[in-house]
Enzyme design. Structure first.
Site, mmCIF file in Angstrom:
data_model
loop_
_atom_site.group_PDB
_atom_site.id
_atom_site.type_symbol
_atom_site.label_atom_id
_atom_site.label_comp_id
_atom_site.label_asym_id
_atom_site.label_seq_id
_atom_site.Cartn_x
_atom_site.Cartn_y
_atom_site.Cartn_z
ATOM 1 N N ASP A 46 29.309 38.935 53.440
ATOM 2 C CA ASP A 46 29.304 40.074 52.576
ATOM 3 C C ASP A 46 28.448 41.154 53.440
ATOM 4 O OD1 ASP A 46 30.837 39.643 50.438
ATOM 5 O OD2 ASP A 46 28.641 38.819 49.335
ATOM 6 N N LYS B 259 21.931 37.926 43.934
ATOM 7 C CA LYS B 259 22.986 37.943 42.855
ATOM 8 C C LYS B 259 23.479 36.620 42.702
ATOM 9 C CE LYS B 259 27.285 40.610 42.911
ATOM 10 N NZ LYS B 259 28.013 41.971 43.335
ATOM 11 N N SER B 260 23.669 36.164 43.524
ATOM 12 C CA SER B 260 24.414 34.588 43.614
ATOM 13 C C SER B 260 23.457 33.722 42.691
ATOM 14 C CB SER B 260 24.542 33.829 44.912
ATOM 15 O OG SER B 260 25.188 34.598 45.723
ATOM 16 N N GLN C 95 32.557 30.255 46.237
ATOM 17 C CA GLN C 95 33.110 30.432 44.833
ATOM 18 C C GLN C 95 34.273 29.404 44.355
ATOM 19 O OE1 GLN C 95 34.040 34.441 44.218
ATOM 20 N NE2 GLN C 95 32.187 35.087 44.502
ATOM 21 N N ARG D 130 24.103 31.997 38.517
ATOM 22 C CA ARG D 130 23.812 30.958 38.299
ATOM 23 C C ARG D 130 22.875 30.464 37.620
ATOM 24 N NH1 ARG D 130 26.368 31.809 43.007
ATOM 25 N NH2 ARG D 130 27.915 30.283 43.982
ATOM 26 N N ARG E 56 42.562 41.467 42.230
ATOM 27 C CA ARG E 56 41.915 40.177 43.255
ATOM 28 C C ARG E 56 42.625 38.827 42.893
ATOM 29 N NH1 ARG E 56 35.508 40.936 43.950
ATOM 30 N NH2 ARG E 56 35.747 39.540 45.265
ATOM 31 N N GLY F 35 33.840 39.438 40.716
ATOM 32 C CA GLY F 35 34.634 38.164 41.211
ATOM 33 C C GLY F 35 33.868 37.098 40.832
ATOM 34 N N ARG G 227 29.608 47.630 48.591
ATOM 35 C CA ARG G 227 29.239 47.526 49.869
ATOM 36 C C ARG G 227 29.502 48.501 51.033
ATOM 37 N NH1 ARG G 227 26.168 42.983 48.957
ATOM 38 N NH2 ARG G 227 27.094 41.292 47.708
ATOM 39 N N LYS H 258 38.397 41.373 49.728
ATOM 40 C CA LYS H 258 37.152 41.273 48.641
ATOM 41 C C LYS H 258 37.324 42.512 47.833
ATOM 42 C CE LYS H 258 34.158 38.450 50.450
ATOM 43 N NZ LYS H 258 33.245 37.641 49.493
#
Length: 445
Positions: free
Chosen positions: A328, A30-31, A178, A35, A131, A103, A405, A355
């Site tokens: 996570d 995902k990260s 982040q 990007r 958040r 997020g 999650r 989170k």
């Protein structure tokens, strides 16, 4: 996704179904997916991506970049083409930018927008809108951007980009990849050198990938801390990217195979970036049999196939220093600890309280409902394991609080229970792992 309408919820009972066997491939990281789209949009020319995670969070990133002028198209399953506009080339979006539940999209885009001369308003779903964004907007404000946030520093939030932005040297008050990434991304369109000082190393995908795209970025040691420096007014070059499998998604299948008797499962193409692989180290410390096959490097990121076999786990005291590399993965680690022999102690996990949900409180409550013995502390959980015996499970549905999650962790707990575990809502799983339930059925068949 609203928690307020029970008629929209999709409950499901996850029950024991025998050993997990075979070979699977989890969705792209995902990260790295986020990007890939962002840096492709900021490069000049066409970036091609394979293995992109096509969950709702990543699609929210694609939609926002499209709204600001990048040409982003899906060319096949997990295959995408991004024609970038160059650093500084994003244009004023016509409407609101809807971040959904993401997020990551929000914080990283705030960084990019902070040094572009435009105004944009970011919105999100009920969960994301709770958040606080102050950790990101505070340093970006010192670069010259201004922000108009909702009470408590939350979304909806309007950013007025700085023109020109001012480079800063920022020391992270709390470990956060982040926040680090947001400051570095603001630095891309800022003349001079932007620096981020990290007291504790965090995920380094941003640094690895920006270098891969041609940014002038380097890392120095300074008084025992990492100093990441980026020379601004960067010119990014388009890339060909094959996204490795997400270790956070693989985590659920790793733990499931360790705790379900008779399991022997291969998970292919898992990213093993050292800033992300903390869970594997902790599970091995607990006695988990996790073997790396065909270790290789893909796009600057280490990758391997993982063979995981059912193991007798032993409780440990988890070193809080490892927390940033598995932040996570703690919800599913709590499940593994519930089935281990003896006591597992976790601490230094304050970050989990902010989170998608308060993951310490929510997991403590959910696992207690499934029959685990949990003590909740201010900054962690203490878990007395069953010694390998199944959790009792039960009929009362566990509340996931719209947190993907939590939903997947409790699904895994259900596989290692006597009576099964009822998850109140499986819809949030689509934000990060749309194929989770199908894959689980396949390997447990």
């Amino acid at each position: 996704m609203s928690a307020s309408d029970p008629s929209m919820m999709k409950p499901r009972r996850f029950a024991p179904s025998g050993p997990l066997r075979g070979r699977i491939r989890v969705p792209g990281d995902k990260s790295i997916s986020h990007r890939s789209l962002m840096f492709g949009a900021l490069a000049r020319g066409e970036t091609t991506i394979t293995g992109l995670l096509e969950g709702e969070d990543v699609l929210a990133t694609a939609a926002a970049l499209r709204a600001m002028g990048a040409d982003i198209a899906r060319t096949g399953e997990g295959a995408w083409s991004v024609r970038g506009v160059g650093v500084g080339g994003l244009r004023q979006p016509e409407g609101l930018l809807d971040m959904g539940n993401s997020g990551t999209s929000t914080r990283l885009l705030l960084g990019i927008l902070a040094s572009h001369p435009l105004t944009a308003t970011l919105t999100g779903d009920a969960s994301l809108s709770k958040r606080p964004m102050g950790r990101v907007t505070d340093p970006l404000s010192t670069m010259g951007a201004t922000f108009t946030a909702s009470p408590g520093g939350t979304l909806p939030l309007t950013v007025h980009g700085a023109d020109p932005a001012v480079p800063i040297s920022y020391r992270l008050p709390v470990a956060s990849a982040q926040v680090k990434s947001a400051v570095l991304l603001a630095g891309l369109n800022t003349a001079g050198v932007t620096s981020v000082i990290e007291p504790v190393p965090t995920r380094d995908h941003t640094e690895r990938m920006l270098k891969g795209f041609g940014a002038d970025l380097w890392v120095e040691e300074e008084d025992g801390e990492r100093a990441i420096r980026l020379r601004g007014k960067a010119e990014l070059q388009p890339q060909t990217i094959d996204v490795p499998g997400d270790p956070s998604s693989a985590a659920f299948f790793i733990v499931a195979a360790l705790i379900v008797p008779g399991s022997d499962l291969v998970i292919e193409n898992v990213g093993l970036n050292p800033t992300r692989a903390g869970l594997i180290a902790v599970l091995r410390q607990m006695g988990g049999d996790i073997e790396e096959l065909d270790r290789r490097e893909v796009g600057g990121e280490p990758v391997a196939d993982l063979r995981v076999r059912h193991s007798a786990l032993t409780g440990i005291e988890v070193d809080p220093a490892i927390a940033p590399s598995m932040i996570d993965e703690f919800p599913v680690l709590f499940v593994a600890a519930s089935l281990a022999e003896g006591r597992t102690i976790t601490s230094g996990l304050d970050e989990l309280r902010v989170k998608e949900s308060d993951r310490l409180a929510v997991m403590a409550e959910a696992l207690k409902k499934a029959g685990a013995r949990i003590e909740e502390r201010e900054d962690g959980l203490v878990i007395e394991g069953t010694g390998g015996d199944p959790l009792p499970g039960g009929d009362a549905p566990v509340a996931t609080h719209l947190d993907h999650r939590i939903a997947m962790s409790m699904a895994v707990a259900g596989l290692a229970s006597s009576a099964g575990v009822e998850v109140d809502d499986t819809r949030p799983i689509a934000t990060s792992f749309p194929t989770f339930e199908t894959l689980l059925e396949g390997v447990a068949a």
